[in-house]
Structure formats: C-alpha cells, structure tokens
Design a protein around this motif. Sequence first.
Motif, PDB file in Angstrom:
ATOM      1  N   TYR A  49       0.829  -1.208   0.000  1.00  0.00           N
ATOM      2  CA  TYR A  49       0.000   0.000   0.000  1.00  0.00           C
ATOM      3  C   TYR A  49       0.862   1.257   0.000  1.00  0.00           C
ATOM      4  N   LEU A  50       1.846   1.297   0.885  1.00  0.00           N
ATOM      5  CA  LEU A  50       2.713   2.478   0.970  1.00  0.00           C
ATOM      6  C   LEU A  50       3.608   2.597  -0.257  1.00  0.00           C
ATOM      7  N   GLY A  51       3.990   1.467  -0.840  1.00  0.00           N
ATOM      8  CA  GLY A  51       4.748   1.503  -2.089  1.00  0.00           C
ATOM      9  C   GLY A  51       3.934   2.141  -3.203  1.00  0.00           C
ATOM     10  N   GLY A  52       2.638   1.843  -3.236  1.00  0.00           N
ATOM     11  CA  GLY A  52       1.756   2.493  -4.204  1.00  0.00           C
ATOM     12  C   GLY A  52       1.645   3.985  -3.957  1.00  0.00           C
ATOM     13  N   ALA A  53       1.647   4.371  -2.686  1.00  0.00           N
ATOM     14  CA  ALA A  53       1.595   5.798  -2.353  1.00  0.00           C
ATOM     15  C   ALA A  53       2.879   6.497  -2.803  1.00  0.00           C
ATOM     16  N   VAL A  54       4.008   5.849  -2.593  1.00  0.00           N
ATOM     17  CA  VAL A  54       5.277   6.422  -3.052  1.00  0.00           C
ATOM     18  C   VAL A  54       5.249   6.580  -4.572  1.00  0.00           C
ATOM     19  N   ALA A  55       4.814   5.533  -5.269  1.00  0.00           N
ATOM     20  CA  ALA A  55       4.757   5.583  -6.734  1.00  0.00           C
ATOM     21  C   ALA A  55       3.818   6.681  -7.219  1.00  0.00           C
ATOM     22  N   THR A  56       2.695   6.851  -6.542  1.00  0.00           N
ATOM     23  CA  THR A  56       1.745   7.896  -6.917  1.00  0.00           C
ATOM     24  C   THR A  56       2.369   9.279  -6.778  1.00  0.00           C
ATOM     25  N   HIS A  57       3.052   9.519  -5.676  1.00  0.00           N
ATOM     26  CA  HIS A  57       3.700  10.817  -5.464  1.00  0.00           C
ATOM     27  C   HIS A  57       4.819  11.047  -6.476  1.00  0.00           C
ATOM     28  N   LEU A  58       5.598  10.012  -6.754  1.00  0.00           N
ATOM     29  CA  LEU A  58       6.691  10.176  -7.711  1.00  0.00           C
ATOM     30  C   LEU A  58       6.167  10.394  -9.127  1.00  0.00           C
ATOM     31  N   ARG A  59       5.025   9.795  -9.451  1.00  0.00           N
ATOM     32  CA  ARG A  59       4.442   9.956 -10.780  1.00  0.00           C
ATOM     33  C   ARG A  59       4.093  11.405 -11.074  1.00  0.00           C
ATOM     34  N   ILE A  60       3.673  12.132 -10.034  1.00  0.00           N
ATOM     35  CA  ILE A  60       3.316  13.540 -10.250  1.00  0.00           C
ATOM     36  C   ILE A  60       4.466  14.485  -9.909  1.00  0.00           C
ATOM     37  N   GLY A  61       5.632  13.912  -9.589  1.00  0.00           N
ATOM     38  CA  GLY A  61       6.812  14.730  -9.314  1.00  0.00           C
ATOM     39  C   GLY A  61       6.867  15.325  -7.924  1.00  0.00           C
ATOM     40  N   ASP A  62       6.136  14.760  -6.984  1.00  0.00           N
ATOM     41  CA  ASP A  62       6.109  15.255  -5.605  1.00  0.00           C
ATOM     42  C   ASP A  62       7.098  14.446  -4.763  1.00  0.00           C
ATOM     43  N   TRP A  63       8.381  14.718  -4.957  1.00  0.00           N
ATOM     44  CA  TRP A  63       9.443  13.954  -4.313  1.00  0.00           C
ATOM     45  C   TRP A  63       9.405  14.073  -2.787  1.00  0.00           C
ATOM     46  N   ALA A  64       9.149  15.256  -2.292  1.00  0.00           N
ATOM     47  CA  ALA A  64       9.171  15.472  -0.845  1.00  0.00           C
ATOM     48  C   ALA A  64       8.080  14.662  -0.143  1.00  0.00           C
ATOM     49  N   ARG A  65       6.879  14.678  -0.693  1.00  0.00           N
ATOM     50  CA  ARG A  65       5.782  13.938  -0.050  1.00  0.00           C
ATOM     51  C   ARG A  65       5.877  12.441  -0.270  1.00  0.00           C
TER      52      ARG A  65
END
Length: 134
Positions: free
Chosen positions: A86-102
Amino acid sequence: MSTATVSVPRWMLWTGWIFSFIPVAVLLSSAWVRATHHTNAVAEIVASYGYPESAIVRIVIAECVLVVLYLVPQTSVLAAIVMTGYLGGAVATHLRIGDWARAMIPLVAGILAWGGLYLRDSRIRELVPFRRSA
C-alpha cells in the motif's frame, strides 16, 4: 514450530512500539482527512493523483483495516506485508506527479513499520538476523 516466548529487552519493546506508532499515526491521519472530505484532500486525490472520487471511501477503509491488523500481534506481520504494498503504491503515486518530498512520508512510514515490528517481534529478528562483523 516452537511456541516458546523469547524475552525481549524492555528498551527494544518500547522502541519498537514507538517506531510502530509513526506509520499508524500517518495512516490514521490520512484516513481522517479523507473521511471528513476536506476540500484539499478530495481535490488532491481527484485532480493531482488522478483517482476517482469514489476511491476515497475504499482508501479510508484500507488504511483503517491496515492499522487494526498491524496493531494486533497475531496479524502484524501480514499487515506489514500488505502495508508495504500500500505504501509503495503511495510512493509511486507521489513520484508519478513529481512530488518527491511527499513521497518520503510513505517511504519512511514503511521503513518504520518494519523497524518497529523487527524490534518488538522476535520471529522477525530470527528471520532477518543482523550480525556484527567479527
């Protein structure tokens, strides 16, 4: 399989629970914000992440179920495995939109979830023994 209980040093148990509290707090705060339909949370999920608004309820349920399963010692390992996905998906979602910090929030939460479980559960320490070099 042995059912003997291994004694865990008190500091290790307390540190493990403190580490475990952080991912629990992250998931519960995320679920709370989404469940109360804060305008920013809904806009973020729909506009930024590209998820349908109908996914919010399922996300809240998933986060709450993960917290309950993680806090119950008998299901904590299963919860940690599912939480990692679940958290891996959250990381991937944030990285997909370029939100590295979050993206770091779910990454650190996942690391602390396993770290806390490692410190408070002797079965995990037996499975992944860290040894000092001689």
